[in-house]
Design an enzyme around this catalytic site. Structure first.
Site, PDB file in Angstrom:
ATOM      1  N   SER A  26     -12.449   2.173  -1.312  1.00  0.00           N
ATOM      2  CA  SER A  26     -12.812   2.863  -2.552  1.00  0.00           C
ATOM      3  C   SER A  26     -14.232   3.432  -2.566  1.00  0.00           C
ATOM      4  O   SER A  26     -14.683   3.918  -3.608  1.00  0.00           O
ATOM      5  CB  SER A  26     -12.635   1.943  -3.769  1.00  0.00           C
ATOM      6  N   GLN A  48       0.880  -1.174   0.000  1.00  0.00           N
ATOM      7  CA  GLN A  48       0.000   0.000   0.000  1.00  0.00           C
ATOM      8  C   GLN A  48       0.914   1.219   0.000  1.00  0.00           C
ATOM      9  O   GLN A  48       1.489   1.561   1.030  1.00  0.00           O
ATOM     10  CB  GLN A  48      -0.914  -0.038   1.220  1.00  0.00           C
ATOM     11  N   GLY A  61     -11.458   2.561   5.138  1.00  0.00           N
ATOM     12  CA  GLY A  61     -10.639   1.697   4.291  1.00  0.00           C
ATOM     13  C   GLY A  61      -9.833   2.465   3.256  1.00  0.00           C
ATOM     14  O   GLY A  61     -10.024   3.671   3.067  1.00  0.00           O
ATOM     15  N   HIS A  62      -8.952   1.755   2.578  1.00  0.00           N
ATOM     16  CA  HIS A  62      -8.065   2.417   1.605  1.00  0.00           C
ATOM     17  C   HIS A  62      -8.855   2.966   0.423  1.00  0.00           C
ATOM     18  O   HIS A  62      -9.831   2.388  -0.010  1.00  0.00           O
ATOM     19  CB  HIS A  62      -6.928   1.515   1.132  1.00  0.00           C
ATOM     20  N   ASN A  63      -8.403   4.129  -0.046  1.00  0.00           N
ATOM     21  CA  ASN A  63      -8.970   4.783  -1.233  1.00  0.00           C
ATOM     22  C   ASN A  63     -10.378   5.338  -1.008  1.00  0.00           C
ATOM     23  O   ASN A  63     -11.025   5.766  -1.970  1.00  0.00           O
ATOM     24  CB  ASN A  63      -8.972   3.829  -2.444  1.00  0.00           C
TER      25      ASN A  63
END
Lengths: 338, 338, 338
Positions: free
Chosen positions: A254, A193, A234-236
């Site tokens: 996302s 990441q 969470g990521h993004n």
């Protein structure tokens, strides 16, 4: 201490009563002492039983009381008085001898850093920002002016934080997103990441909340986003300005959240969705699809429009009755058929 | 090491068998070595297959075994033996040279503070309390006697902690409650949180659990409250004595929980509610209204009485059957009507 | 920087196009610059609009593009390129002068320990392992080779960690399990937790996640277990190899999870259950009983087989229709009966 007249100035309200009396603090109506002012955000029909010297109330209250501060909206006035009577005292003034800076750290004017906090190489801390004890800032982080980073927080590498941001204790900004693929035998392989987290001005991140770095690109909290404790971002994920997320809610990778969305506690939102502006999400809701309608109220798991969900709950609670009516009909039919 | 006779004294039980044999440890029946005692809290009809030298069992077990410790209630006896065979060793004895104290800190007798822990100005730590490494205690905190504060915990300013309290690693006591109002454009304005947290004697707070400070007044854990990991306690919540809250549960602001309430994991309780004494709340339950009946069992989201909820689940799982019966009735009716 | 030919070697793929062009980084198709390669894991029918110099794609894509790296499975190739273009830089090289070691600590070759980290007595850290800042390792811990322990993590006494394990910031390994019994008056009595946590090779533990020590015996993460953030693993839980647990999920005490199980976010699994290998558990699922069938898909709370749960949701959303049909039948019957 302030006269009622001064309190009217602080709150942008007006006095009804004796504007010379001196107020020493703010409290609840129940606990207020004889020289304190108390908030009555939603006044009842009668004056409350209180020892307070004065009350902070909305315009148009239906009762009388010796000393009043009348304002259009009492909550911002309440916030202003709490700040006035409880000015923040710095945790530590200056750079504690047991703080440590990596190479090439840039500190603005009047930065405070408490004991056992570490700032990684090439990081920048803006003017008047305050970092408490046992904080770890990784390399290449930028923190803006007037920020407050509480103890035990961890800010991972390359995070960008705006101005007047508050990070509560134990929050983790920029940990690796949960990215894995599997090899031919089904064993997980980590997807590194390498993106970052960007946090806008006036945001607040709650205690032990986690905002993950993105795989590539950025995880974003726009200006004025407020995250309660133990929240997972969470990521993004991208969260629009002024959105508030209550405790223990999670937003999967996302997903894009609009502005001024309000989420109750323990909400879960699945990945790769879009939530429109000003959507209100009830506590415990499981959001399994995008919500396109701005201002929609949703509830349940999987989520539904609030009105439908309520109706659904009523119908479920009537199932016993349905069952009985069905049984009666079947019996009648049998009798008829004899 | 202790003879079986000594173990009877430690546990308040009685020996059946050879009270002179020496016991070196306590273990599960499955893993116990030949000189160990094993707990059998809920014995089956037959003696277990075990190498244990002795068994700790409730009175009236239906089988024989060479050496037994018989007690009315084996669980407290088990706890006593675990403590006997695994006495706590201090993490660090005395004040570590890398601990730091702010101005005017008061330490009781035999306080231990580990490396990189910081105690803020005017705080008080009671006799025999132990603070591990990397702990941050903010200013004006009072910690009673015989407390144990694990590494990474953060105790915010003005928190009051009683005696024999255990704080697990990473717990955050007294972070700001989630209080916001909105301005005319809908942007959030922080309501300063100037109250405090009060934790009674014998409480335990789990790892990474958060107990928020109140806006005004107090957030309270009464004596003997046990919080598991990753629990969220909102501002102004009051929890009665002996209540146990399992992991990842959350209690929203201003809710009042009775005494000896038992909550399963991932329970959510909405704000401004009252939960009566000894209510039992199933895991994953979403409590959306007050529960007035002491000892009630509740489940589901939104919550229902357990019996109703169970019935509701059965009815939901029968919906296919209902639908089919409805279809049959409709068809029969059509035929009749021809 | 690498030529496309070299990138083919790194990824185990083959070049279509000019294998001499130089690639300076990896990015998303949307953001890629003119000398970067972009991943297209699931290509559409047309080539994407991108400035990328090359695309990483699965074999058999339906469009043409000047420069391609073709691989059987693009995700492991993507992971390899992220690692190539973003090599990990050590947080701190060597033992920081403000790290502290207890008595009799054993450090392997090339261990790095950051500032304000403490390693308790008798602990062992394997070769090439890296411990960041403000980490607390309690006594008698064993950490294998090539591990990465992020800042703010706490590893309690006697924990055993294998090789190439990553612990994200704020994670707590080995806190006391939530074990209590009650005395005659219903007051909780703590059951000491004297077991330990064992973590296998290649595991990853997310930020602020908690893995509790067992009462006796062990809590186990087998090799390759991946835990996301804010996850709760109760005492005595055993998780099989390659299982992935998404954020905010919790597994209650003594439950046994098979290998390569996949859990969505906010899942709760009750205590003392068994979950078979490769079971897939949807987000927000409440698992109230064992799942014996390997590879089963489950959802809902309480959980059901995914197909049944979906059907159940459809039926619930049709309840209004059922109710109406029931009402019509009743009315028709009444008319007939006149």
């Amino acid at each position: 201490m302030a006269t009622l007249k001064e309190i009217a100035e602080i709150t942008g309200g007006r006095v009804r009563g004796d504007d010379k009396i001196e107020i020493t603090g703010i409290n609840t109506a129940r606990k207020a002492g004889e020289s304190e002012i108390a908030l009555l955000a939603k006044p009842g029909k009668k004056a409350p039983s209180t020892n307070a010297a004065a009350l902070l109330v909305p315009d148009g209250i239906p009762f009388d009381f010796p000393n009043l501060i009348l304002v259009a909206d009492p909550m911002p006035a309440f916030a202003a008085l709490l700040t006035f009577f409880h000015p923040a005292r710095p945790f530590y003034s200056g750079i504690h001898p047991d703080a440590r800076l990596g190479e090439n750290v840039t500190l603005g004017k009047d930065v405070c850093i408490g004991p056992f906090s570490f700032i990684g190489r090439n990081s920048v801390i803006g003017d008047n920002s305050e970092i408490h004890a046992n904080v770890t800032v990784y390399p290449e982080v930028v923190i803006g002016r007037h920020c407050l980073i509480h103890s035990g927080a961890v800010i991972r590498e390359k995070t960008i934080i705006g101005e007047r941001v508050i990070i509560q204790p134990g929050a983790v900004i920029g940990a690796d997103g949960f990215g894995f693929t599997r090899d031919g035998q089904g064993r997980p392989i980590k997807i590194p990441q390498v993106g970052r987290v960007v946090i806008g001005d006036h945001c607040e991140v709650g205690a032990n909340t986690c905002v993950d770095r993105s795989t590539l690109e950025e995880t974003v909290l726009a200006a004025g986003v407020k995250l309660d404790n133990l929240v997972q971002i969470g990521h993004n994920v991208i969260i629009g300005p002024g959105t508030a997320v209550s405790a223990q809610s999670g937003i999967a990778g996302s997903t894009k959240i609009g502005s001024q969305v309000v989420m109750g506690g323990q909400v879960g939102i699945a990945d790769h969705l879009e939530i429109a502006d000003k959507v209100m999400i009830a506590a415990h809701c499981g959001v399994s699809g995008s919500v396109k309608e701005a201002g929609a109220l949703i509830a349940g798991s999987p989520h539904q429009n609030m009105a439908k969900w309520r109706r659904s709950q009523v119908l479920i609670r009537n199932l016993d009755n349905f069952r009985e009516r069905l049984r009666i009909l079947e019996n009648k039919f049998k009798e008829k058929s004899k």
